[in-house]
Design a protein around this motif. Structure first.
Motif, PDB file in Angstrom:
ATOM      1  N   ASP A 168       0.839  -1.199   0.000  1.00 35.60           N
ATOM      2  CA  ASP A 168       0.000   0.000   0.000  1.00 35.60           C
ATOM      3  C   ASP A 168       0.874   1.248   0.000  1.00 35.60           C
ATOM      4  O   ASP A 168       2.071   1.194   0.291  1.00 35.60           O
ATOM      5  N   GLU A 169       0.278   2.354  -0.324  1.00 37.82           N
ATOM      6  CA  GLU A 169       1.019   3.600  -0.500  1.00 37.82           C
ATOM      7  C   GLU A 169       1.736   4.042   0.771  1.00 37.82           C
ATOM      8  O   GLU A 169       2.906   4.472   0.714  1.00 37.82           O
TER       9      GLU A 169
ATOM     10  N   TYR B 276       4.741   1.939   1.307  1.00 39.03           N
ATOM     11  CA  TYR B 276       5.755   2.259   0.288  1.00 39.03           C
ATOM     12  C   TYR B 276       6.527   3.527   0.659  1.00 39.03           C
ATOM     13  O   TYR B 276       7.762   3.553   0.621  1.00 39.03           O
ATOM     14  N   ILE B 277       5.818   4.565   1.043  1.00 42.28           N
ATOM     15  CA  ILE B 277       6.464   5.835   1.387  1.00 42.28           C
ATOM     16  C   ILE B 277       7.414   5.656   2.563  1.00 42.28           C
ATOM     17  O   ILE B 277       8.553   6.138   2.562  1.00 42.28           O
TER      18      ILE B 277
ATOM     19  N   SER C 232      10.414   3.127   1.453  1.00 42.75           N
ATOM     20  CA  SER C 232      11.322   3.649   0.428  1.00 42.75           C
ATOM     21  C   SER C 232      12.226   4.734   0.994  1.00 42.75           C
ATOM     22  O   SER C 232      13.413   4.811   0.636  1.00 42.75           O
TER      23      SER C 232
ATOM     24  N   ASP D 254       2.899  -4.181  -9.695  1.00 40.95           N
ATOM     25  CA  ASP D 254       2.705  -3.077  -8.750  1.00 40.95           C
ATOM     26  C   ASP D 254       4.014  -2.303  -8.657  1.00 40.95           C
ATOM     27  O   ASP D 254       5.010  -2.809  -8.126  1.00 40.95           O
TER      28      ASP D 254
ATOM     29  N   PRO E 158       5.133   0.298  -6.852  1.00 48.34           N
ATOM     30  CA  PRO E 158       5.748   0.494  -5.531  1.00 48.34           C
ATOM     31  C   PRO E 158       6.427  -0.781  -5.022  1.00 48.34           C
ATOM     32  O   PRO E 158       7.529  -0.719  -4.462  1.00 48.34           O
TER      33      PRO E 158
END
Length: 493
Positions: free
Chosen positions: A266-267, A270-271, A274, A466, A468
């Protein structure tokens, strides 16, 4: 080969002794024009004792040649630059283009020949590298001529003395000249071992008595003419008797089809991930630089798989002075005129530098195979050529990571149609044509992975549906493998 050489017998058996050097030089120039017309490259290597007259015979070799189609390269020691580069770098970056002649004053053999401290294992390792390079060029159609100028200890001493008396030329005398003369027997045995080990059927050594420079020049000119004519005949014969190539590879690998394409993150995850991974990648890149580790990253994958995006996220926090990104498009005219590996050797990193390849030398066994730009015989032998090249880079100390980003056919279609609306500049008719050959590209990719994933240069398969998830996986794999490399170096200290 060298120890039992009989100088007087070699002089008497010179079949070109009665010929004029001017005539032989003109004949060689005529053959050069024929080679240029037929796109046949020629590599002439002139090795030998110091003060044996290499410059003299090279001048005669070049005297009538078309200056637009030949070059002379002097392989002298440049310790600082050589230390930063792999063993074969100077050789590969100076190979002749199709139809051109390259004359090497000394060659990749030079350092090895002038180092008596080398152990037999080190000599054999260097010889193996040279064998691979010369065989690749020969298979690609290059005519390879290798000459070794042989002189006696007395003759060498006389020529050194002559040069010392000439204020304008005594700078030509180096430590190698005097050291060879002082330890003549040791060097003679050392040279003989190297010549015997590298006396290949496809690229044999020709021992030349250089007691008389003119005689040596005639022999080299005449022998060059004979061998080049044989090379022309071989080239024309291959064209006339071309046979259907039969492959032996049977394994039907399915690495890509077995990947789970539904993996995602999910976003928010990922944020968070990363950011941490990019900071770590930055620190590891600095550590690789500090430890002088050359790093080579290869990104291959299906069209629209997200190679560029993955590279951008990997390098986001890195110092841009420490890496270069090499986008590999269709080869230029200069690249087409050379062996396919030539352009990549020109972009391989020095110690401590990172080179990233957005597509790479694997085009030979992917797009060139599928689209018919290379013959089956050419792309079939490329698997062995590529693994040999990567092994040399690994032995040089390089960290080599190869990422293949895979997306399934449905995901590619979604990305293509989205590009048509949002980023039409990133979509071409060629992309759609390549999509029509999806199965052929998957087949070629699976074979590439099967035959070129090695311990020193593994393929890392990345599930790319995907974006991400794929970007995090690339960062994670880079960090893990960079840490392992650095830890290995630490353990050796």
């Amino acid at each position: 080969m060298l120890i039992n050489a009989n100088f007087s017998q070699m002089e008497q058996n010179n079949p070109y002794a009665a010929m004029k050097r001017s005539y032989l030089a003109e004949h060689l120039a005529m053959l050069q024009r024929q080679c240029t017309h037929l796109n046949i490259p020629a590599l002439i290597i002139v090795e030998g004792w110091e003060s044996s007259g290499k410059g003299y015979v090279i001048s005669d070799l070049a005297r009538e040649l078309d200056t637009r189609a030949f070059s002379v390269h002097v392989f002298e020691r440049d310790g600082e630059e050589e230390e930063k580069r792999s063993f074969s770098w100077r050789f590969w970056t100076r190979i002749p283009a199709k139809g051109d002649f390259a004359i090497f004053d000394r060659s990749s053999y030079y350092d090895m020949m002038n180092d008596l401290s080398l152990k037999k294992g080190e000599v054999k390792e260097s010889i193996a590298r040279i064998h691979d390079a010369e065989k690749m060029l020969f298979d690609d159609g290059t005519v390879i001529l290798k000459f070794f100028l042989n002189i006696s200890k007395e003759t060498q001493q006389e020529r050194i003395s002559e040069l010392f008396k000439d204020d304008n030329r005594k700078f030509l005398i180096t430590k190698n000249d005097t050291d060879q003369n002082k330890h003549y027997k040791k060097y003679q045995a050392h040279f003989s071992d190297i010549l015997n080990l590298s006396n290949y059927v496809f690229a044999p050594w020709h021992l030349v008595s250089a007691e008389d420079r003119k005689s040596a020049s005639k022999y080299i000119l005449g022998t060059s003419i004979r061998l080049l004519q044989e090379g022309v005949d071989r080239h024309l014969g291959k064209q006339k008797t071309a046979k259907t190539f039969i492959r032996e590879y049977q394994h039907e690998a399915t690495y890509l089809q077995e990947l789970k394409t539904d993996l995602f993150i999910d976003e928010a995850t990922y944020i968070k991930k990363s950011k941490v991974l990019q900071q770590e990648a930055q620190e590891l890149a600095y550590a690789l630089y500090t430890n002088k580790v050359p790093t080579i990253l290869v990104f291959e994958g299906m069209d629209a798989a997200g190679k560029g995006g993955a590279i951008k996220r990997l390098t986001k926090s890195m110092d841009p002075r420490g890496y270069t990104v090499n986008p590999t498009s269709a080869p230029s005219d200069a690249a087409k005129d050379h062996h396919y590996l030539w352009r990549f050797y020109n972009n391989f990193p020095k110690r401590g530098v990172m080179s990233i390849f957005d597509r790479s030398w694997y085009g030979r066994v992917l797009v060139e195979r599928v689209e018919g730009f290379a013959t089956p015989a050419e792309w079939e032998r490329a698997y062995g050529e590529i693994t040999a090249m990567e092994q040399e880079l690994a032995d040089f100390g390089a960290l080599i990571l190869k990422f293949f980003i895979y997306i399934d056919k449905d995901e590619q279609y979604r990305r293509f149609t989205a590009r048509q609306e949002d980023k039409p500049y990133k979509l071409t008719d060629e992309d759609w044509r390549n999509r029509d050959k999806w199965d052929a590209y998957v087949l070629a990719s699976n074979e590439m992975i099967d035959r070129t994933s090695t311990t020193v240069a593994p393929w890392i398969l990345v599930e790319g549906n995907d974006k991400p998830y794929a970007r995090v996986k690339v960062l994670t794999e880079f960090n893990q493998r960079a840490r392992a490399m650095l830890q290995g170096l630490q353990d050796k200290k």
